[in-house]
Design an enzyme around this catalytic site. Structure first.
Site, PDB file in Angstrom:
ATOM      1  N   CYS A  55       7.480  -7.715   4.908  1.00 49.19           N
ATOM      2  CA  CYS A  55       6.952  -7.643   5.781  1.00 49.19           C
ATOM      3  C   CYS A  55       6.853  -9.388   5.736  1.00 49.19           C
ATOM      4  CB  CYS A  55       5.121  -7.354   5.535  1.00 49.19           C
ATOM      5  SG  CYS A  55       5.091  -5.817   6.173  1.00 49.19           S
ATOM      6  N   ASP A  77      -1.629  -5.796  19.370  1.00 47.15           N
ATOM      7  CA  ASP A  77      -2.514  -4.937  18.308  1.00 47.15           C
ATOM      8  C   ASP A  77      -1.570  -4.590  17.929  1.00 47.15           C
ATOM      9  OD1 ASP A  77      -4.703  -3.846  16.616  1.00 47.15           O
ATOM     10  OD2 ASP A  77      -5.627  -3.675  18.825  1.00 47.15           O
ATOM     11  N   ASP A  92      -4.972  -4.405  10.521  1.00 43.54           N
ATOM     12  CA  ASP A  92      -4.594  -4.380   9.047  1.00 43.54           C
ATOM     13  C   ASP A  92      -3.348  -5.480   8.547  1.00 43.54           C
ATOM     14  OD1 ASP A  92      -2.151  -3.680  10.424  1.00 43.54           O
ATOM     15  OD2 ASP A  92      -1.262  -2.430   9.727  1.00 43.54           O
TER      16      ASP A  92
END
Length: 341
Positions: free
Chosen positions: A20, A56, A235
């Site tokens: 990521c 989101d 998360d």
């Protein structure tokens, strides 16, 4: 604990970034997405429960139901990235757990996924691609999620992930815009994945504690949050704890106060920062959140760890989650989105 293991091919050497940490920086991404709206959207159309507005973890749409029948929501997401570890099977497991996490972060249950694979077929053996897909399949199976095919392209840089569809109760969603003052903040996985992965890429050292953390599903944490009555969560992935916390606080119209001494870290994470194994993505995260954060007395290494670009990190929940440390609380909105104490 660290070990070194020889691998025929070091997949991380074929990627400009890892996991990521290879995301487009959050500030740049918000500039790109700014002003985008669904063509033809009407204020009267309330079927899209969660879209672009708050950034989101996934999109949520309600399904029409017969009169009097309980409604159901569909949760949709996609996530993929470059190799974060050298082992092909582990990379597949990590990428699948990371993609499934977006559904869990909304309080949903994944139903079906399709693979997203980019592969340099003239450079890397297709047997390795098969191992990546096998890892993804095994984790999806653990989650009770079908894998129904996917899409592949010939690409100079390997990438893998999944598009996932799940279901949720529209009355019991976890969202990033429903936080309110007085709620504690719980974190369900320790930080430090980014710096340990970056050290792995640079040295070949294998960090079993990092792999175990990344392949762990957020399923149980999501269920525990819902059972505890939580409505607000996200998360913690590529934008780091500070980045995701800023987005949650901004969307909810509150300020998040973090007790830095209560934040858990993986073994070896502080040493990795000390030794300079900090990704460019982590530094960009820190630059992005700096105008919105009161860092207090936090030292430079702590700031980097709090901004560390996680891959398949845990859930950040506005509420108490059994077994997860409480790392702070939400308070009425102040001058900053995040305050470190």
């Amino acid at each position: 604990m660290t070990t070194t293991r020889e691998t025929p091919v070091r997949l991380t050497q074929f990627a400009h970034g890892g996991g990521c940490a290879c995301k487009i920086p959050p500030g740049e991404l918000e500039d790109v997405l700014g002003g985008l709206a669904r063509p033809g959207a009407s204020p009267a159309d309330t079927s899209l429960l969660v879209g672009l507005a708050t950034g989101d973890d996934a999109a949520v749409v309600t399904l029409p139901a017969p009169d009097g029948a309980p409604g159901q929501a569909v949760v949709s997401t996609a996530d993929f990235f470059t190799p974060v570890v050298d082992d092909a099977y582990d990379w597949g497991r990590i990428a699948a757990a990371n993609a499934l996490s977006d559904v869990y972060a909304m309080g949903g249950r994944p139903l079906v996924a399709v693979n997203l694979l980019a592969w340099p077929r003239d450079v890397l053996p297709l047997d390795l691609a098969r191992e990546v897909l096998r890892g993804g399949l095994d984790v999806a199976t653990e989650a009770g999620c079908h894998v129904g095919g996917g899409h592949s392209v010939d690409d100079p840089e390997p990438k893998y992930g999944m598009a996932v569809t799940g279901v949720a109760d529209p009355e019991r969603l976890l969202r990033n815009d429903t936080g309110r003052p007085g709620l504690p903040l719980s974190l369900t996985k320790p930080l430090g994945l980014g710096v340990l992965n970056n050290r792995h890429k640079a040295t070949g050292e294998r960090f079993e504690q990092a792999v175990a953390t990344m392949v762990a599903l957020n399923r149980d944490a999501s269920a525990a949050a819902l059972d505890a009555g939580a409505t607000c969560a996200t998360d913690v992935t590529g934008f780091g704890l500070l980045g995701h916390l800023h987005k949650l606080a901004r969307a909810s119209g509150v300020t998040a106060v973090v007790d830095t001494a209560a934040v858990p870290y993986l073994d070896g994470a502080r040493e990795a920062v000390r030794d300079g194994y900090v990704s460019g993505g982590t530094r960009r995260n820190l630059d992005w959140v700096a105008p919105f954060t009161d860092f207090g007395d936090a030292d430079a290494d702590t700031r980097l760890l709090l901004a560390d670009a996680q891959t398949s990190g845990g859930l950040l929940v506005a509420g108490e989650v059994p077994g997860a440390p409480v790392i702070g609380e939400l308070v009425p909105k102040g001058a900053h989105s995040v305050v470190l104490g």
